[in-house]
Design an enzyme around this catalytic site. Structure first.
Site, PDB file in Angstrom:
ATOM      1  N   SER A 280     123.352 -34.551  26.916  1.00 33.95           N
ATOM      2  CA  SER A 280     123.190 -36.025  26.444  1.00 33.95           C
ATOM      3  C   SER A 280     121.722 -36.397  26.242  1.00 33.95           C
ATOM      4  O   SER A 280     121.093 -35.915  26.648  1.00 33.95           O
ATOM      5  CB  SER A 280     123.820 -37.087  27.436  1.00 33.95           C
ATOM      6  OG  SER A 280     123.275 -38.268  27.413  1.00 33.95           O
ATOM      7  N   LYS A 286     123.990 -34.499  32.060  1.00 33.28           N
ATOM      8  CA  LYS A 286     125.664 -34.205  31.423  1.00 33.28           C
ATOM      9  C   LYS A 286     125.431 -32.848  30.972  1.00 33.28           C
ATOM     10  O   LYS A 286     124.730 -32.450  30.233  1.00 33.28           O
ATOM     11  CB  LYS A 286     125.626 -35.378  30.316  1.00 33.28           C
ATOM     12  CG  LYS A 286     125.785 -36.657  30.932  1.00 33.28           C
ATOM     13  CD  LYS A 286     127.258 -36.971  31.330  1.00 33.28           C
ATOM     14  CE  LYS A 286     127.867 -37.549  29.846  1.00 33.28           C
ATOM     15  NZ  LYS A 286     129.065 -38.222  30.233  1.00 33.28           N
TER      16      LYS A 286
END
Ligand code: ARG
Length: 462
Positions: A280, A286
């Site tokens: 991300s 992430k």
């Protein structure tokens, strides 16, 4: 390009408006059919010579010219002209430059209506074979993962609630079955793709003594289309193909959805190689399963392509209508999407890493072996419905105490379910639960290993 240059200029007094040219032209996308068009034209010319409509010299001039055009297209040298509308007229015009009158004779006894239907079928036949190959590659990847995880235990779900333990290999092999049906559907549709429209001409047939069987044999078609009106207007073969691909993508999408769930830290059942995930731009922690999500999303495009084709066909009177030119982009899009998606999966699945401990922990929650306890009581003589009720009471008690069924004191179990003995503990183990489902189609490691061997042998023959 002026009106006098177009293939039908004789009938017209002014050139077509520029915008209309652009609006009606298909060469921007149908050039993808160029090699199929050349193959079809070569066969048509050979047939015309065979029945004496074309001289031997003209045939040679056409064959030589088409071969040269093929080379020009392969080398990217061919000058596509929008003004020449579509792939067929572009190639024919160039052929006439190269072969003179012989080029002008190629279209004898033929129309673009039967020509385009032939080209699409020839092209699609090859793509079906590629997709069937790509499906087998995905199946191989699944089978090899299943071999590795024949005995890896995970929770099986119904209603997305833990239901009974299953083996991960068994779960993966369920998708091998789905993809096998997809392959069967595609290969069955291929039989109806593989029929020859050429010879139908514009719609009614032709006055020339054509030999359609000759052309069919030359192009490897299994049969000819028996009715000329149907031959030029039928697109069922494309629809069937798209419907089979829509089902195939639905299967891919279900697998994708599972991967997305399993990748979630809440599950943490699997990891995908970094090259198939993305990060991300704002959240540093992430790792997103983009490929799986996109495959799930692209399923929608393929459904859309199918819907476009169905809608395209529903209002058309016989026979050919220009609407049919709109069949190509959805068809191309479906082929591209399916091939790319299968390729992504064939490359991604071998790198799938399984967190067997997390799967096992999840299988231990949710009283996954409750059915095994009921089955155990049945074997001790209790009717199944009574056993079901007894176990439900035991589950309630265990849930109240926050413990597992196996942790309930034997004396209490015996109270609820007379006939329970110390061997009940074995029935409650995850390993015993999966091992006991040992019949064809069952989840036991032995059955999974047998399925794997069957699939390996089958896939080795492709
Ligand atoms: N480009 C047309 C198509 O894709 C070829 C057939 C055109 N036939 C015609 N009568 N205008 O369908």
């Amino acid at each position: 390009m002026h009106a006098k240059d177009s293939a039908w200029s004789g009938r017209f007094s002014e050139p077509v408006a520029d915008f209309v040219l652009r609006y009606t032209a298909s060469v921007g996308f149908d050039r993808r059919l160029a090699f199929a068009d050349i193959e079809g034209s070569t066969a048509h010319a050979a047939m015309l010579a065979h029945v004496g409509v074309l001289s031997a010299e003209d045939l040679v001039a056409i064959e030589t010219g088409l071969a040269q055009i093929r080379g020009e297209i392969e080398r990217g040298e061919f000058a596509w002209a929008l003004a020449l509308e579509d792939v067929h007229l572009n190639i024919e015009k160039r052929l006439t430059e190269l072969a003179g009158d012989a080029g002008k004779r190629l279209h004898t006894g033929r129309s673009r209506n039967d020509q385009v239907a032939t080209d699409v079928r020839l092209w699609l036949r090859g793509e079906i074979d590629r997709i069937a190959g790509a499906l087998s590659a995905v199946q191989r990847a699944l089978v090899e993962q299943a071999a590795r995880h024949a005995a890896t235990i995970m929770p099986g779900f119904t209603h997305l609630q833990v239901a009974q333990p299953v083996t991960f290999g068994h779960h993966l092999l369920a998708y091998v079955e789905m993809f096998e049906r997809d392959r069967e559907r595609l290969l069955d549709a291929r039989k109806r793709v593989n029929r020859l429209p050429l010879g139908a001409a514009a719609l009614a047939g032709t006055t020339f003594p054509i030999d359609r069987a000759f052309v069919a044999a030359r192009l490897g078609f299994e049969a000819i289309c028996d009715n000329s009106l149907d031959a030029v207007s039928d697109r069922d073969f494309a629809l069937e193909f798209c419907a089979a691909c829509a089902t195939l993508m639905m299967h891919v999408s279900r697998l994708s959805e599972e991967l997305v769930l399993w990748m979630s830290p809440r599950f943490a059942f699997v990891r995908l190689p970094d090259r198939f995930t993305t990060g991300s731009s704002i959240m540093p922690q992430k790792k997103n399963p983009d490929v799986a999500e996109l495959a799930r999303g692209k399923t929608g495009r393929v459904y859309g392509d199918l819907t476009a084709l169905l809608t395209l066909m529903k209002g058309q009177p016989l026979a050919y209508n220009k609407d049919n030119q709109e069949d190509k982009e959805p068809l191309f899009d479906t082929v591209d999407t399916v091939l790319d998606t299968l390729r992504a999966y064939a490359e991604m699945l071998p790198g799938l890493e399984v967190n067997a401990a997390a799967m096992r922990r999840a299988a231990e929650e949710g009283f996954a072996t409750a059915t095994d306890l009921a089955d155990y009581l049945v074997r001790k003589g209790m009717p199944f419905r009574d056993a079901h009720e007894a176990v439900a009471r035991a589950v309630r008690l265990a849930a109240q105490r926050g413990c597992d069924l196996a942790q309930l004191p034997l004396a209490e179990l015996q109270q609820m379910a007379p006939g329970t003995g110390p061997d009940v503990l074995d029935a409650l183990r995850l390993e015993s639960s999966v091992a006991a489902r040992d019949h064809p189609g069952g989840t036991s490691p032995v059955q999974v290993a047998a399925q794997v061997e069957r699939w390996r042998a089958r896939l080795a023959q492709r």
